[in-house]
Design a protein around this motif. Structure first.
Motif, mmCIF file in Angstrom:
data_model
loop_
_atom_site.group_PDB
_atom_site.id
_atom_site.type_symbol
_atom_site.label_atom_id
_atom_site.label_comp_id
_atom_site.label_asym_id
_atom_site.label_seq_id
_atom_site.Cartn_x
_atom_site.Cartn_y
_atom_site.Cartn_z
ATOM 1 N N VAL A 96 56.362 18.354 24.060
ATOM 2 C CA VAL A 96 56.953 19.687 23.857
ATOM 3 C C VAL A 96 55.873 20.613 23.294
ATOM 4 C CG1 VAL A 96 59.268 18.777 23.323
ATOM 5 C CG2 VAL A 96 57.690 19.279 21.443
ATOM 6 N N SER A 97 56.102 21.922 23.425
ATOM 7 C CA SER A 97 55.219 22.871 22.743
ATOM 8 C C SER A 97 56.058 23.601 21.694
ATOM 9 C CB SER A 97 54.578 23.834 23.745
ATOM 10 O OG SER A 97 55.570 24.573 24.408
ATOM 11 N N ASP A 98 55.444 24.551 20.986
ATOM 12 C CA ASP A 98 56.192 25.234 19.915
ATOM 13 C C ASP A 98 57.451 25.898 20.452
ATOM 14 O OD1 ASP A 98 54.377 24.450 18.087
ATOM 15 O OD2 ASP A 98 53.452 26.421 17.769
ATOM 16 N N ALA A 99 57.351 26.443 21.657
ATOM 17 C CA ALA A 99 58.515 27.108 22.265
ATOM 18 C C ALA A 99 58.295 27.212 23.764
ATOM 19 C CB ALA A 99 58.671 28.513 21.686
ATOM 20 N N GLY A 100 59.374 27.154 24.510
ATOM 21 C CA GLY A 100 59.275 27.337 25.957
ATOM 22 C C GLY A 100 58.743 26.111 26.676
ATOM 23 N N LEU A 101 58.089 26.370 27.780
ATOM 24 C CA LEU A 101 57.599 25.260 28.603
ATOM 25 C C LEU A 101 56.163 24.894 28.247
ATOM 26 C CD1 LEU A 101 58.858 25.967 32.248
ATOM 27 C CD2 LEU A 101 59.406 24.016 30.806
ATOM 28 N N VAL A 200 58.339 46.205 28.717
ATOM 29 C CA VAL A 200 57.826 45.391 27.613
ATOM 30 C C VAL A 200 59.036 44.667 27.021
ATOM 31 C CG1 VAL A 200 56.596 45.403 25.422
ATOM 32 C CG2 VAL A 200 56.012 47.079 27.181
ATOM 33 N N ALA A 201 59.051 43.346 27.186
ATOM 34 C CA ALA A 201 60.190 42.570 26.690
ATOM 35 C C ALA A 201 59.862 42.080 25.286
ATOM 36 C CB ALA A 201 60.449 41.379 27.601
ATOM 37 N N ARG A 202 60.756 42.410 24.366
ATOM 38 C CA ARG A 202 60.526 42.033 22.963
ATOM 39 C C ARG A 202 61.618 41.070 22.505
ATOM 40 N NH1 ARG A 202 62.747 44.500 18.199
ATOM 41 N NH2 ARG A 202 61.620 43.558 16.483
ATOM 42 N N GLU A 203 61.192 39.996 21.821
ATOM 43 C CA GLU A 203 62.142 39.084 21.180
ATOM 44 C C GLU A 203 63.218 38.552 22.145
ATOM 45 O OE1 GLU A 203 60.469 38.200 18.471
ATOM 46 O OE2 GLU A 203 62.071 38.594 17.028
ATOM 47 N N LEU A 204 62.795 38.126 23.308
ATOM 48 C CA LEU A 204 63.736 37.616 24.311
ATOM 49 C C LEU A 204 64.597 36.496 23.746
ATOM 50 C CD1 LEU A 204 61.193 37.517 27.269
ATOM 51 C CD2 LEU A 204 63.305 38.873 27.239
HETATM 52 N N1 SAM Z 1 55.065 28.191 26.661
HETATM 53 C C1 SAM Z 1 55.707 29.420 26.284
HETATM 54 C C2 SAM Z 1 56.692 29.826 27.374
HETATM 55 O O1 SAM Z 1 57.043 28.995 28.193
HETATM 56 O O2 SAM Z 1 57.129 30.961 27.368
HETATM 57 C C3 SAM Z 1 54.709 30.499 25.970
HETATM 58 C C4 SAM Z 1 53.807 30.162 24.837
HETATM 59 S S1 SAM Z 1 52.676 31.392 24.414
HETATM 60 C C5 SAM Z 1 51.673 30.522 23.260
HETATM 61 C C6 SAM Z 1 53.584 32.401 23.311
HETATM 62 C C7 SAM Z 1 53.731 33.833 23.848
HETATM 63 O O3 SAM Z 1 54.823 33.903 24.750
HETATM 64 C C8 SAM Z 1 54.079 34.839 22.759
HETATM 65 O O4 SAM Z 1 52.931 35.282 22.069
HETATM 66 C C9 SAM Z 1 54.720 35.955 23.571
HETATM 67 O O5 SAM Z 1 53.746 36.734 24.212
HETATM 68 C C10 SAM Z 1 55.497 35.129 24.614
HETATM 69 N N2 SAM Z 1 56.844 34.853 24.091
HETATM 70 C C11 SAM Z 1 57.299 33.700 23.565
HETATM 71 N N3 SAM Z 1 58.575 33.823 23.167
HETATM 72 C C12 SAM Z 1 58.931 35.097 23.443
HETATM 73 C C13 SAM Z 1 60.129 35.848 23.249
HETATM 74 N N4 SAM Z 1 61.182 35.296 22.678
HETATM 75 N N5 SAM Z 1 60.147 37.131 23.661
HETATM 76 C C14 SAM Z 1 59.058 37.697 24.239
HETATM 77 N N6 SAM Z 1 57.914 37.041 24.462
HETATM 78 C C15 SAM Z 1 57.842 35.754 24.053
#
Ligand code: SAM
Length: 289
Positions: A96-101, A200-204
């Motif tokens: 896993v990573s900190d968040a997302g894929l 610009v998507a913020r805090e998705l």
């Molecule tokens: N692996 C992750 C993914 O699948 O989205 C991305 C990791 S990358 C290190 C982290 C960047 O993803 C953040 O700095 C931001 O640019 C974007 N990001 C992550 N979470 C986000 C969110 N909730 N809303 C908008 N951008 C997000």
């Protein structure tokens, strides 16, 4: 198309020893943690995490008790042989990573490549991804698109890439840190013009989720008044087809100088060359100063 149910038997068999599972985790909203991901993570013996403390908090909430091993950009090469050994010994392993894929602007691809190379199966348990979430909610063309992740900070590499992004006719997705957002918007504005589409998507997926657009100019105005806070993903509309060609700065300066020496002002030259090449007037003007 009917719902396929063959996944049920697969799920019951998961996790299989010797398989590397790449698992998506929430990018904010914990409700996005899929039942399959939670189930698998609660059954594997080892989870390789970008940051064990960060993922540890998530796992504690969901009573996931596997052994955690750190796997981040500074120890990738040292860790891969260790993780491959675990797979060869028949351990059940997830990444896993900190968040997302994992692997999307996060560690993962080298481990996947190394696992495949020695014949281990790799299975992805899909989950949220900021890039895809921002793209599909932007309203910008999503049939064909490019993903750039974070842009390089070294001026030379950054300039080359920004130039190519500004000429790209497909939608481009970019990740950016809050304290660098305005600088990036200004750079994009110079190259693409203030009228280029952007969201610009913020805090998705989070409480203060918002989308700011629809143009670079509007986004710049908004963030000049509202300090960027949180996480950002930019979705930039493509360049108008057939107008912009790849021209180096040197060639542009040359063209500008020719126009200026024919008697027109710098401003007028920038306007004329801008309409010919598609480069923004501000950018051409700035090249001369
Ligand atoms: N692996 C992750 C993914 O699948 O989205 C991305 C990791 S990358 C290190 C982290 C960047 O993803 C953040 O700095 C931001 O640019 C974007 N990001 C992550 N979470 C986000 C969110 N909730 N809303 C908008 N951008 C997000």
């Amino acid at each position: 198309m009917g719902l396929k149910t063959d996944y049920i038997s697969e799920k019951q068999l998961e996790p299989n020893p010797g398989v590397l599972y790449i698992v998506g985790t929430p990018i904010g909203n914990l409700e996005d943690f899929s039942p399959r991901a939670k189930n698998l993570l609660s059954k594997v013996s080892i989870i390789a995490c970008e940051d064990t403390r960060h993922s540890g908090q998530l796992f504690k909430k969901f009573e996931i008790k596997a052994t955690l091993i750190s796997f981040h950009k500074h120890n990738i090469h040292a860790r891969i042989p260790k993780l491959l050994k675990k797979l060869a010994e028949g351990e059940t392993l997830a990444l896993v990573s900190d968040a997302g894929l994992p692997s999307v602007s996060d560690p993962g691809e080298e481990l996947v490549a190394a696992s495949r190379k020695v014949g281990h199966k790799v299975v992805c348990i899909p989950g949220p991804c900021a890039a895809m979430t921002a793209l599909v909610s932007s309203g910008l063309p999503s049939q064909r698109f490019c993903f750039e992740g974070f842009l390089p900070s070294k001026p030379k590499h950054r300039k080359v890439l920004l130039n190519s992004i500004s000429n790209e006719t497909r939608t481009t997705i970019i990740y950016e840190a809050p304290h660098k957002l305005l600088k990036l918007l200004k750079e994009l504005s110079l190259l693409c013009g203030e009228d280029r589409s952007i969201q610009v998507a913020r805090e998705l997926t989070k409480k203060y989720e918002e989308q700011i657009g629809p143009t670079i100019g509007e986004a710049m105005k908004y963030f000049s008044k509202n300090k960027p806070k949180g996480e950002f993903t930019l979705v930039l509309g493509g360049a108008p087809k057939g107008k912009i060609t790849h021209i180096s700065d040197e060639q542009l300066i040359d063209e500008m100088q020719k126009l200026i020496s024919s008697g027109v002002s710098t401003n007028h030259a920038a306007k004329k060359l801008g309409s010919k090449t598609g480069y923004s007037r501000n950018y051409l003007y700035s090249l001369m100063h």
